[in-house]
Design an enzyme around this catalytic site. Structure first.
Site, PDB file in Angstrom:
ATOM      1  N   LYS A   1      45.463  -1.653  21.944  1.00  0.00           N
ATOM      2  CA  LYS A   1      46.285  -2.804  21.566  1.00  0.00           C
ATOM      3  C   LYS A   1      47.392  -2.412  20.575  1.00  0.00           C
ATOM      4  CE  LYS A   1      42.601  -6.272  22.334  1.00  0.00           C
ATOM      5  NZ  LYS A   1      43.094  -7.451  23.080  1.00  0.00           N
TER       6      LYS A   1
ATOM      7  N   THR B   1      45.210 -13.374  26.446  1.00  0.00           N
ATOM      8  CA  THR B   1      45.332 -14.839  26.468  1.00  0.00           C
ATOM      9  C   THR B   1      46.003 -15.295  25.182  1.00  0.00           C
ATOM     10  OG1 THR B   1      43.064 -14.980  25.635  1.00  0.00           O
ATOM     11  CG2 THR B   1      43.403 -15.359  28.003  1.00  0.00           C
TER      12      THR B   1
ATOM     13  N   LYS C   1      44.322 -10.250  17.144  1.00  0.00           N
ATOM     14  CA  LYS C   1      43.461  -9.913  18.278  1.00  0.00           C
ATOM     15  C   LYS C   1      42.485  -8.860  17.794  1.00  0.00           C
ATOM     16  CE  LYS C   1      47.268  -8.750  20.555  1.00  0.00           C
ATOM     17  NZ  LYS C   1      47.128  -9.353  21.862  1.00  0.00           N
ATOM     18  N   ARG C   2      41.468  -8.527  18.620  1.00  0.00           N
ATOM     19  CA  ARG C   2      40.575  -7.451  18.228  1.00  0.00           C
ATOM     20  C   ARG C   2      41.382  -6.181  17.922  1.00  0.00           C
ATOM     21  NH1 ARG C   2      34.888  -8.382  18.526  1.00  0.00           N
ATOM     22  NH2 ARG C   2      34.744  -6.174  18.004  1.00  0.00           N
TER      23      ARG C   2
ATOM     24  N   HIS D   1      37.062  -7.671  33.922  1.00  0.00           N
ATOM     25  CA  HIS D   1      37.893  -7.923  32.740  1.00  0.00           C
ATOM     26  C   HIS D   1      38.573  -6.718  32.144  1.00  0.00           C
ATOM     27  CE1 HIS D   1      37.211 -12.193  31.745  1.00  0.00           C
ATOM     28  NE2 HIS D   1      36.160 -12.023  32.509  1.00  0.00           N
TER      29      HIS D   1
ATOM     30  N   LYS E   1      48.780 -18.453  24.197  1.00  0.00           N
ATOM     31  CA  LYS E   1      48.649 -19.435  23.112  1.00  0.00           C
ATOM     32  C   LYS E   1      49.902 -19.422  22.224  1.00  0.00           C
ATOM     33  CE  LYS E   1      43.791 -18.138  22.954  1.00  0.00           C
ATOM     34  NZ  LYS E   1      42.846 -17.329  22.150  1.00  0.00           N
TER      35      LYS E   1
HETATM   36  C1  LIG Z   1      42.666 -15.952  22.220  1.00  0.00           C
HETATM   37  C2  LIG Z   1      41.728 -15.273  21.328  1.00  0.00           C
HETATM   38  C3  LIG Z   1      41.465 -13.918  21.514  1.00  0.00           C
HETATM   39  C4  LIG Z   1      42.137 -13.082  22.592  1.00  0.00           C
HETATM   40  O1  LIG Z   1      43.372 -12.629  22.103  1.00  0.00           O
HETATM   41  P1  LIG Z   1      44.221 -11.486  22.858  1.00  0.00           P
HETATM   42  O2  LIG Z   1      45.502 -11.464  22.119  1.00  0.00           O
HETATM   43  O3  LIG Z   1      44.387 -11.957  24.271  1.00  0.00           O
HETATM   44  O4  LIG Z   1      43.445 -10.228  22.759  1.00  0.00           O
HETATM   45  C5  LIG Z   1      40.571 -13.293  20.665  1.00  0.00           C
HETATM   46  N1  LIG Z   1      39.962 -13.971  19.677  1.00  0.00           N
HETATM   47  C6  LIG Z   1      40.211 -15.280  19.450  1.00  0.00           C
HETATM   48  C7  LIG Z   1      39.523 -15.967  18.326  1.00  0.00           C
HETATM   49  C8  LIG Z   1      41.095 -15.977  20.270  1.00  0.00           C
HETATM   50  O5  LIG Z   1      41.314 -17.288  20.052  1.00  0.00           O
END
Ligand SMILES: *Cc1c(COP(=O)(O)O)cnc(C)c1O
Length: 812
Positions: free
Chosen positions: A559, A661, A553-554, A363, A665
């Site tokens: 990032k 991911t 995101k985190r 990952h 979304k």
């Molecule tokens: C999709 C998702 C992530 C991952 O987000 P990235 O933008 O790909 O880092 C992290 N936390 C939650 C709650 C998510 O739904």
């Protein structure tokens, strides 16, 4: 009598209303009118479980007798989010329940909000597992999860005086209606002690003694498929003392010692480690890793033997053990231990069975995330496992030195054990028949850099499976209005599992002004819904007519939330200097947690909140510019946020984000990506076309070049850009309400900006400006949005699961 026929007794709205009323009144001993939302939630949850249970039981019965290959995802995280609404949709009650409740005078959303969101994961990695379970069940496909039932999930984030404060997440406090405790399936996990050898009937036998036993008790959560009859299982293990009290210690008067050993056992499943992309070599974490590996494999092996006359022969034809990142890599030596020590297989045959059964997904390529356990720690905690790893490594090196006698340095490099450490990724690669990355670029980096020495030896083991997300959760349920609009326009084929690519038909409507208007209306409602949430939770008013530009995101340096924040400071400077210039109104929205020990990331959170406070309180920016940090990002808030976005910020330093991911979304909800050519952004660009995405910044190759050959000097960039100088000075000169951010300043200026924030600043400003200008042309903006939705089908986790199925698990 087939139980499926029995449950075909379709739920109708009238029946639902009757049953629900009865259930609430039984539970609350009140009339429905006087019952609290809490009881209404419990009643609904119980009704759902009563309907899932018989189907689930039938699935387990069939899985015991049929001979289909079964997949087990071993993962230290499953970020499942709230389940009630998904179960209801999967059961096909998505119209009955909201309508029925409304007719009873109740609000569905309020009831759903009573569910405590289980935060059993940090971010993308744990969420991926939840999406994969959802897709596998939707595709009628026996895949199960195996992990840990943490008593405390990921901490809840509060913002106090602009800073992150962590609060324990006691998610089980009021019980959890969707799990079933299975105490009769408990197993013992052994830690510590020593290993003695003995010849038994002419065979060298390993005897583990003086160990500390811990009881692993499974709790199963049903994973239901969409409008089908599949219900798989997510098994989460809870740690308990073998006896509630150490009776000997208790009888000898050592009461406290007895209680202590109880809490030591329980501590194993007490809390989720809150750091993503960071390795902490804590003993308790190593205990956790072995805990769910050992317990999970025990049950799988026991079940297989029961079905196959007490033998494990043929195991690898029927069982796939999927290792999600390196935390469960001890599946390899643990399965070897079972085969060699307990089942009397010879080493070579056992090894062949192990490699054929295991597959591994990597990952991350961040060096700080690679797991390396100190040899003595592993040796003390897991003496037999360590011996087996040593033997795996000895044989591996012997083979390599035989085959490649001139590659001594490389052979050492790929050892599992070196420099006093056990390299978990090496263990996982050597012990699996398949290794995959999670986006094309990431898999390429694995082949060409991170694991190039392994790729030279085992090219056939390397695969790519680009990540995906569950459209059922993140689009169809989270954005029902969009789902309905699309179904009214092109039909509902795309809502069927595995069929999301049928959304391509929407391309025909990309320039249709009626459809564009309707889509714009849907987006506006979602923005209003989020604005309302922001008003309620933060008491900040945002203008729903402004562009919603979102980065959630985190929080991590790679990032680059910092790049976004510095740009906002620059925009604000411009607005102050020129209040009457044309300005496209914009709302910047952030959310995300920082690891509690990650000081830099916490400074970034503080910076964003300080800027937000300043900008939102300046009358000059009213209705033009606002900045919001939504606390406690989790799956539930994600479901509100993604559908409201118009710009999806995906701005990681190229080469650092494995896939992402969140980007997917956003895309399926019609946001346009503004991002670097990194991770799955590259594949998004390929599918939507360059007209429908905003890209900027260094490429992964350019970043790698600077890293290998030098040549980047952040100070030079700063010297050439007065706007950037102004922003950087504001970090340290007290203009931010007296707060200063020296750590950030120093990292960018004195430490030469590891993540190329300053380097990419100018091109980021340009692309931001361009997207704002483009937004003014509603027609072309809506077209971009439609093209994104129409081409998002490939990013469904249904597609990912189908690829794993075909290329890695090899199931018909
Ligand atoms: C999709 C998702 C992530 C991952 O987000 P990235 O933008 O790909 O880092 C992290 N936390 C939650 C709650 C998510 O739904």
């Amino acid at each position: 009598m087939n139980i499926f026929q029995e449950t075909e007794n379709k739920m109708t709205k009238e029946k639902f209303k009757r049953d629900f009323k009865k259930k609430v009144e039984e539970l609350s001993s009140e009339k429905l009118e006087n019952s609290t939302t809490k009881f209404q939630y419990e009643a609904l949850a119980q009704m759902v479980m009563e309907n899932i249970n018989p189907i689930w039981a039938e699935n387990r019965r069939l899985n015991r007798i049929n001979t289909d290959k079964q997949i087990y995802f071993f993962s230290i995280e499953f970020l499942i989010g709230r389940l009630l609404r998904l179960y209801i949709n999967n059961l096909g009650w998505e119209d009955i329940v909201p309508d029925g409740l409304e007719e009873l005078g109740l609000d569905y959303d309020n009831i759903l909000a009573c569910e405590h969101d289980p935060a059993l994961g940090n971010g993308g990695l744990g969420r991926l597992m939840a999406c994969f379970l959802d897709s596998a069940a939707a595709l009628d496909f026996p895949a199960h999860g195996n992990g840990i039932r943490y008593k405390y999930g990921l901490f809840q984030q509060k913002i106090v005086n602009h800073e992150q404060v962590e609060v324990a997440d006691n998610w089980l406090k009021h019980g959890y209606p969707f799990e079933i405790r299975q105490p009769e399936k408990s197993v013992v996990v052994k830690y510590g002690g020593n290993v003695r050898t003995e010849m038994v009937n002419g065979k060298l036998t390993f005897i583990h003694e003086n160990y500390e036993p811990v009881l692993a008790v499974p709790y199963d959560v049903p994973v239901s498929g969409y409008h089908n009859k599949t219900v798989n299982s997510l098994r989460l293990w809870d740690a308990q003392p073998v006896d509630d009290f150490d009776l000997n210690a208790f009888n000898e008067g050592h009461f406290l010692k007895a209680v202590q050993s109880k809490s030591q056992a329980e501590s194993i499943s007490q809390v989720l480690y809150p750091s993503d992309h960071g390795f902490e070599g804590q003993l308790l974490r190593l205990k956790q890793e072995y805990f769910f590996v050992c317990a999970g494999l025990k049950r799988i092996v026991r079940r297989y033997k029961k079905q196959h006359q007490g033998s494990l022969d043929g195991f690898s034809d029927k069982i796939c053990i999927h290792i999600n990142d390196t935390h469960p890599a001890m599946c390899v030596p643990e399965f070897m231990r079972i085969l060699v020590d307990e089942e009397n297989y010879g080493w070579d045959e056992a090894w062949d069975m192990t490699v054929k059964s295991m597959s591994f997904t990597n990952h991350t390529v961040l060096p700080e995330a690679l797991e390396k356990w100190p040899v003595d720690m592993m040796q003390n905690l897991l003496p037999r496992i360590y011996m087996i790893i040593e033997e795996i490594n000895r044989r591996f090196l012997e083979e390599m030195n035989g085959k490649y006698p001139n590659e001594e340095a490389r052979n050492y490099n790929i050892s599992i054990i070196k420099d006093g450490q056990v390299h978990m990724a090496h263990l996982a690669i050597i012990g699996s028949h398949s290794v995959n990355g999670v986006a094309e670029l990431h898999s390429k980096i694995l082949r060409e850099e991170t694991f190039k020495d392994f790729y030279a030896i085992y090219p056939e083991r390397f695969h790519n499976v680009t990540n995906g997300v569950s459209q059922r959760r993140f689009m169809m349920a989270a954005n029902q209005e969009l789902k309905n609009l699309i179904c009214d326009t092109i039909g509902d084929k795309w809502t069927q599992p595995g069929q999301m690519e049928a959304l391509k038909d929407l391309e025909k409507y990309a320039s249709d002004s009626d459809f564009q208007k309707q889509l714009q209306g849907v987006k506006y409602h979602n923005k209003e819904r989020l604005a309302k949430y922001i008003k309620e939770h933060l008491n900040v008013t945002v203008n729903p007519h402004s562009i919603f530009d979102i980065q959630v995101k985190r929080i991590h340096e790679y990032k680059r939330q910092l790049l976004n924040a510095l740009h906002i400071m620059h925009v604000y400077n411009q607005l102050c200097a020129n209040p009457n210039a044309d300005f496209v109104p914009k709302t910047y929205i952030f959310a995300g947690k920082a690891a509690p020990s990650y000081y830099f990331a916490k400074q970034v959170i503080k910076l964003i909140n300080v800027i937000a406070d300043k900008i939102n309180h300046d009358p000059l920016t009213k209705d033009k510019l606002s900045v919001v940090f939504i606390p406690n990002f989790n799956v539930s808030s994600a479901e509100l946020i993604y559908p409201a976005a118009e710009i999806s910020e995906q701005i990681s330093t190229a080469g650092k984000e494995a896939s992402g991911t969140g980007n997917m979304k956003f895309m399926m909800n019609g946001a346009v990506t503004l991002g670097t050519m990194d991770g799955a952004n590259i594949e998004i660009a390929e599918h939507v076309g360059m007209d429908n995405i905003y890209t900027f910044g260094l490429s992964a190759e350019e970043v790698a070049n600077y890293n290998h050959n030098g040549g980047y000097h952040s100070v030079d960039v700063l010297q050439q850009n007065p706007d950037l100088q102004k922003v950087m000075n504001q970090l340290i000169d007290g203009s931010l309400g007296g707060d200063t951010f020296h750590t950030i300043y120093d990292a960018l200026v004195l430490n030469n900006d590891t993540y190329f924030v300053l380097k990419d600043f100018a091109s980021y400003c340009d692309i931001q400006d361009q997207s704002s200008r483009d937004y003014l042309n509603h027609h072309s903006w809506q077209k971009k949005s439609i093209m994104n939705i129409a081409n998002s089908g490939i990013f469904s986790s249904d597609r990912s699961i189908a690829e794993y199925q075909k290329d890695i698990w090899k199931i018909k």
